[in-house]
Design a protein around this motif. Structure first.
Motif, PDB file in Angstrom:
ATOM      1  N   GLU A  94       0.688  -1.336  -0.049  1.00 61.56           N
ATOM      2  CA  GLU A  94      -0.153  -0.041  -0.066  1.00 61.56           C
ATOM      3  C   GLU A  94       0.717   1.339   0.145  1.00 61.56           C
ATOM      4  O   GLU A  94       0.588   2.210  -0.881  1.00 61.56           O
ATOM      5  CB  GLU A  94      -0.926   0.065   1.158  1.00 61.56           C
ATOM      6  CG  GLU A  94      -1.966  -1.118   1.279  1.00 61.56           C
ATOM      7  CD  GLU A  94      -2.820  -1.298   2.462  1.00 61.56           C
ATOM      8  OE1 GLU A  94      -2.547  -0.243   3.304  1.00 61.56           O
ATOM      9  OE2 GLU A  94      -3.866  -1.882   2.235  1.00 61.56           O
ATOM     10  N   LYS A 110      -5.036  -3.557  -2.843  1.00 61.24           N
ATOM     11  CA  LYS A 110      -3.723  -2.678  -2.042  1.00 61.24           C
ATOM     12  C   LYS A 110      -3.293  -1.546  -2.670  1.00 61.24           C
ATOM     13  O   LYS A 110      -2.879  -0.666  -2.237  1.00 61.24           O
ATOM     14  CB  LYS A 110      -2.632  -3.801  -1.611  1.00 61.24           C
ATOM     15  CG  LYS A 110      -3.086  -4.976  -0.694  1.00 61.24           C
ATOM     16  CD  LYS A 110      -1.722  -5.694  -0.160  1.00 61.24           C
ATOM     17  CE  LYS A 110      -1.894  -6.523   0.875  1.00 61.24           C
ATOM     18  NZ  LYS A 110      -0.677  -7.244   1.284  1.00 61.24           N
ATOM     19  N   HIS A 111      -3.131  -1.607  -4.302  1.00 57.94           N
ATOM     20  CA  HIS A 111      -2.811  -0.391  -4.996  1.00 57.94           C
ATOM     21  C   HIS A 111      -3.910   0.274  -5.810  1.00 57.94           C
ATOM     22  O   HIS A 111      -3.741   0.840  -6.665  1.00 57.94           O
ATOM     23  CB  HIS A 111      -1.455  -0.613  -5.514  1.00 57.94           C
ATOM     24  CG  HIS A 111      -1.604  -1.785  -6.811  1.00 57.94           C
ATOM     25  ND1 HIS A 111      -1.463  -2.987  -6.685  1.00 57.94           N
ATOM     26  CD2 HIS A 111      -1.765  -1.334  -7.967  1.00 57.94           C
ATOM     27  CE1 HIS A 111      -1.622  -3.437  -7.883  1.00 57.94           C
ATOM     28  NE2 HIS A 111      -1.823  -2.697  -8.633  1.00 57.94           N
TER      29      HIS A 111
END
Length: 626
Positions: free
Chosen positions: A494, A602-603
């Protein structure tokens, strides 16, 4: 082999059992699993299906409920190897590095004499405890209270006070039935060099009893209470019971606090008060040498308790010197699973200072930031002299390889050589880039802090690339670290996704790493470089190929935390630059075949900023057309 018909003195047997951890010996024959304070396994005496075999290192016993057998480590060896008592003792003595005493009446008499001297020390301990709580001990009590220690702590550590008198301790011990000769041999009195009566060895001092591996008192340390008294700390001299190079303060209780765990180790500090302060603050595994640098005997004791002890030194020049001496002492003896970690405390503090000033939490934080022995060795040699010439750089390599050559274990020696060479290549690469930056007018390198902290700083200065203008490649080191150690993404995906890098090719490389992870593809340099080149990002591929290989790091270790902390700076510093700087958040490095997954979530920030950038580009195009 010693004749089985002659009895070994009880004192030798007890010391032998105290030196050996039962789980170490028994674990070679029984697969043991840690369960609370005990080890559990299948019985070696029956064919049981469910484990009912227990080993307790604190009590130094085993118990097999399936067969009904039990006892100490000697009886286990006798049962499993069909040895006699004497044969089992001899076998374990050799393993513990103890010389088997001559089985004779004289040997038994010697051990009886040692017991008598230990009784003198025990009687002196009780006397000093009593004097601490009397009117004579007021100055010692005031000192202890000023150090944050209360009566319960005095009792736990059996602290005392030796009267400021030439013969009070001698007279008291003689009244307890001990002879002057015994008192002298125990180190509690000294002969007069003027031919007079013996006199007390400790006078007017705060007393610290020193125990052996079994917990019996064998010697003392005394701290002066007057500021001008010399010496400040006074230890017992060598006696039949005590050799300071073979003893650690608090060893027995610290080893029991550590238990029989399968990792970690003791916390080694520099002095009595530090060890006590740590124990009172909840760090019960603390021990201390007795005013000397760590010896090989003491290191052996420390490693017997646990494979990875932490050595905690004061944050001053003397503390750093002590840490360096410990490295030199330990290097020949490190093995797989047996090493040292180091903590150098801040601001010239010792553990007692730190705990009283900032609380136990500050000590916990310091221990979390411990560094490995290889890291401290690297820092020592790197900082030994300037590295501004090829000759000095060659000198660094020679020193590092000479240090690694001391390691006796061939596998560990090879691992150290690889690690130290990798650190050296990284550092020299950084120095070259900084030198190029100076030639481009990027400022005075000598004034830039942290130039030796390559993995953590992330600032690689300026890099001249073929076919492109110079560009600051801040963050390149962090992205490459994630390529060479993909497990770091579990810790910081992240943060990496949210980071803002000034150079677009660093951003493209980062995006490719995350996209590979998102698609479940193996992450390695060759595959990523080919992917970047195929997408037309030749410069990003070149950056990845030319960057020195970084050694893998443990995700749960301090280097991983340093990586994450260094990465976080790009989340903050890059915010304002986002609005007027090309962040490189385009789709050039994206994998069009990627499917939604946990990595995509997460991204998510990357995807959001890409969409925003696309809308901005679209709006800019419309304005241009009009």
């Amino acid at each position: 082999m010693a004749p089985p018909s002659i009895r070994i003195p009880d004192g030798f047997v007890e010391e032998l059992k105290a030196r050996i951890r039962p789980s170490d010996v028994i674990g070679r024959k029984v697969k043991l699993t840690k369960k609370g304070k005990e080890w559990v396994g299948l019985s070696p005496f029956t064919n049981e299906k469910s484990p009912s075999f227990y080993v307790n290192d604190q009590k130094r016993i085993f118990k097999d409920f399936s067969s009904g057998l039990g006892g100490d480590v000697i009886s286990f060896i006798m049962e499993t190897e069909r040895l006699s008592f004497m044969e089992a003792v001899e076998k374990l003595a050799e393993e513990a590095g103890m010389e088997l005493p001559k089985a004779s009446p004289q040997a038994a008499e010697e051990y009886d004499h040692r017991k008598r001297l230990q009784a003198v020390c025990e009687a002196a301990t009780a006397y000093f405890e009593d004097r601490l709580n009397s009117s004579e001990g007021m100055a010692a009590r005031t000192y202890l209270e000023g150090r944050g220690l209360r009566p319960a702590a005095w009792k736990r550590h059996r602290l005392g006070y030796s009267p400021d008198d030439w013969r009070k301790t001698i007279d008291h011990l003689k009244s307890q039935g001990f002879s002057t000769k015994e008192i002298l041999e125990a180190g509690l009195a000294k002969e007069s060099d003027r031919g007079g009566e013996p006199y007390d060895a400790f006078r007017g001092r705060l007393m610290f009893p020193i125990a052996d591996v079994r917990g019996g008192i064998i010697a003392f340390g005394g701290r002066a209470l007057q500021p001008d008294a010399k010496p400040k700390y006074l230890n017992s001299g060598d006696t039949p019971l005590f050799h300071k190079s073979r003893v650690l303060y608090r060893y027995k209780v610290a080893r029991e606090a550590l238990g029989g765990g399968d990792g970690g180790g003791l916390l080694v500090c520099e002095g009595y008060m530090d060890a006590i302060a740590l124990a009172e603050a909840g760090f019960g595994t603390s021990v201390a040498p007795l005013g000397t640098a760590l010896t090989e005997d003491q290191l052996s004791m420390i490693w017997r308790a646990g494979p990875e002890p932490v050595l905690c030194f004061d944050g001053d020049r003397a503390g750093l010197g002590a840490a360096y001496r410990a490295i030199d002492r330990a290097l020949p003896h490190v093995e797989p699973g047996r090493s040292l970690f180091f903590v150098l405390l801040p601001d010239g503090m010792d553990p007692d200072d730190l705990i009283r000033a900032r609380g136990p939490g500050a000590m916990s934080d310091a221990l979390e930031e411990r560094i490995s022995m290889s890291e401290l060795l690297w820092l020592r040699e790197r900082d030994a002299e300037p590295l501004d010439t090829p000759e000095r750089q060659a000198g660094l390599e020679a020193r590092l390889m000479a240090a690694a050559a001391q390691i006796q274990h061939p596998g560990v020696r090879a691992a150290y050589e690889r690690d130290l060479k990798s650190r050296m290549r990284d550092h020299f690469w950084q120095l070259r880039q900084a030198s190029r930056g100076r030639s481009k007018g990027s400022g005075d390198y000598r004034k830039r802090p942290g130039t030796g902290q390559f993995p953590a700083s992330g600032d690689q200065g300026q890099v001249e690339l073929k076919g492109g203008a110079p560009a600051k490649l801040r963050g390149l080191g962090q992205v490459v670290r994630a390529v060479d150690t993909p497990e770091l993404l579990d810790l910081g995906a992240e943060t990496l996704a949210a980071a803002v890098f000034a150079d677009p090719d660093v951003s493209r490389m980062r995006d490719a790493v995350l996209d590979f992870a998102d698609a479940g593809k193996p992450i390695d340099r060759e595959a990523l470089s080919a992917h970047l080149a195929e997408a037309g990002n030749m410069r990003a591929a070149s950056l990845l190929n030319e960057y020195p290989q970084t050694p893998p790091i443990a995700v749960d270790g301090p280097e991983a935390r340093e990586w994450l902390i260094a990465l976080e700076q790009y989340m903050v510093a890059g915010r304002s630059a986002e609005q007027d700087t090309d962040t490189g958040m385009d789709d050039a490095g994206a994998d069009a075949t990627s499917s939604p997954s946990a990595w995509r979530r997460k991204h998510q920030l990357v995807a959001e900023r890409r969409a925003l950038r696309a809308r901005m580009n679209e709006a800019a195009g419309k304005v241009g057309e009009s």
